[in-house]
Design an enzyme around this catalytic site. Structure first.
Site, mmCIF file in Angstrom:
data_model
loop_
_atom_site.group_PDB
_atom_site.id
_atom_site.type_symbol
_atom_site.label_atom_id
_atom_site.label_comp_id
_atom_site.label_asym_id
_atom_site.label_seq_id
_atom_site.Cartn_x
_atom_site.Cartn_y
_atom_site.Cartn_z
ATOM 1 N N CYS A 51 0.839 -1.215 0.000
ATOM 2 C CA CYS A 51 0.000 0.000 0.000
ATOM 3 C C CYS A 51 0.868 1.258 0.000
ATOM 4 C CB CYS A 51 -0.955 0.015 1.200
ATOM 5 S SG CYS A 51 -0.155 -0.048 2.806
ATOM 6 N N HIS A 298 -1.736 0.406 7.770
ATOM 7 C CA HIS A 298 -2.241 0.434 6.400
ATOM 8 C C HIS A 298 -2.441 1.870 5.936
ATOM 9 C CE1 HIS A 298 -4.119 -1.113 2.830
ATOM 10 N NE2 HIS A 298 -5.350 -0.718 3.127
#
Length: 456
Positions: A51, A298
């Protein structure tokens, strides 16, 4: 590539104690840039880790789609448009990473005939070669073949680094043409890593080492596989600094590098709501209303088409920023001894007699502190920031399992940005709201889904 391999590998992956990068972590990073079947303008992330590259690219994609493309249906794109816009975003990131046009732009791709797509045909190649028949070599997948999510099982860490080549182009127009010609490479196996390596070599390994705070910290965590803040900053701003505050700071005689100019897309983090860090105005107030959102593990994206959110600072916003610069711990107050300096910095009347009157009014109980809210109300009452009371917002999370019904789709909602008073509407206390409150303290969010979007 062989002369650069070790330096590049050490910078990205570090020097694992076992002597080898974990096979499972490497595998998670071997996907390409693949668009979601359910959301034509959203990239999909298959497993945790990449990510740190995919989300900045997604943010730049959205910038191009929302603000540089004339269409009412921004959520729909043809395959040809996906190709153009993805390559435009990749080129823009490479341009911002380039330290000097004299050194050019570096693009890393598969050596001829070495892409993973050709591995499946090894047996056929051997048979053809035995019969002296020519075998076409191509880095493109077969027509109709879907982009590969993960590498072929036989493509390990060592093998991957032995089959790369780099090419340098000197002009922006050549860069854009070359990036476009490599579209099938970016969307295929290892496309994310090939792009990351292109950014690093375009920036220059030595330049990155000079900007990074701890040169021993790799760009990818060797234990969990997450990208570092330096990696995110490199892709967002072109500089691999480790911090998110504005400018440089001195700490125990050491200079700590921060962000030096307004970014095109922003960054907010849940870590600020937990008081682990403080994001500066250059990332909090970007040129476009698109923010990368960081949780503990994340990255996702919060965005809107409402350009008034990133207009010039109104006086009350400037006052809030200046006041908070005298409140580095983010307590929401300053010692009354600093009031005169804050008023001076804001070009308010700062004669000692007047400051004393203001002190008595803002601290009637003589506690020795000045609170931010009363200060703003005293000098900037009913200040209209130009921001509408409510506007549509969207949230993107590239992981299927983090989305409703396990489909990568934008979550739609409405944001309410209220004043200093207690809001009339109070929504749930969720991680996404706590994160956004570091930018808009009185924001409330109403999502169209039953549950608020996940930051993890």
């Amino acid at each position: 590539m062989s002369d650069l391999n070790k330096e590049l590998v050490d910078l990205v992956w570090g020097r694992p104690t076992s002597g080898a990068v974990s096979a499972s972590i490497f595998r998670r990073w071997t996907q390409g840039f693949v668009f979601s079947e359910n959301e034509h303008t959203a990239l999909e992330q298959f497993e945790g880790g990449p990510c740190a590259v995919i989300v900045p690219v997604q943010a730049f994609l959205l910038k191009t789609i929302l603000f540089n493309r004339e269409t009412s249906n921004w959520r729909h794109m043809t395959e040809e448009e996906q190709k153009t816009i993805l390559c435009s975003a990749l080129s823009e990131i490479l341009e911002s990473a380039c330290s000097s046009t004299s050194t050019g732009f570096c693009l890393v791709s598969w050596a001829k005939g070495q892409s993973p797509q050709s591995h499946a045909h090894t047996k056929a190649q051997t048979q053809s070669q035995a019969q002296d028949m020519p075998v076409p070599e191509s880095s493109q997948p077969l027509e109709g073949q879907q982009p590969t999510a993960l590498a072929a099982e036989d493509l390990g860490f060592e093998r991957f680094h032995s089959v790369l080549q780099k090419r340098v182009v000197m002009s922006v127009s050549d860069l854009q043409a070359e990036v476009l010609s490599l579209f099938h490479t970016w969307r295929g196996c290892c496309g994310v890593l090939l792009f990351l390596y292109s950014v690093i070599l375009t920036k220059g390994i030595e330049n990155i080492r000079n900007e990074i705070q701890d040169t021993m910290e790799p760009l990818v965590d060797p234990v969990h596989g997450h990208g570092s803040q330096s990696l995110v900053n490199l892709l967002v701003t072109g500089h691999a600094v480790s911090n998110v505050w504005d400018g440089d700071r001195e700490c125990s005689g050491m200079k700590l590098h921060g962000i030096h100019k307004q970014a095109s897309v922003g960054f907010l983090t849940l870590m600020e709501s937990l008081r682990y860090c403080k994001v500066g105005a250059f990332l909090k107030s970007p040129k476009f209303p698109i923010w990368i959102i960081g949780s503990e593990t994340h990255l996702s994206v919060f965005f809107t088409k409402e350009l008034t959110l990133v207009g010039p600072e109104c006086p009350s916003e400037q006052a809030r920023r200046v006041f908070q610069s005298f409140d580095p711990e983010d307590n929401g107050f300053i010692p009354d001894s600093l009031l005169q300096e804050v008023m001076k910095a804001l070009d308010l009347v700062s004669e000692p007699e007047y400051v004393s009157l203001v002190k008595n009014k803002l601290d009637p109980e003589n506690l020795g502190i000045i609170l931010l809210g009363p200060f703003l109300l005293e000098f900037f009452p009913d200040q209209d920031s130009g921001i509408p009371d409510s506007f549509p917002v969207y949230h993107y999370n590239g992981l299927k399992q983090s989305n409703h019904n396990e489909r990568v789709e934008y979550v739609e909602g409405t944001a309410l940005v209220l004043g200093f008073e207690d809001p009339m509407v109070r929504t749930d206390d969720t991680p996404v709201k706590r994160c956004l409150q570091t930018k808009w303290p009185y924001i409330e969010l109403l999502w169209t889904t039953e549950r608020s979007p996940s930051l993890n």
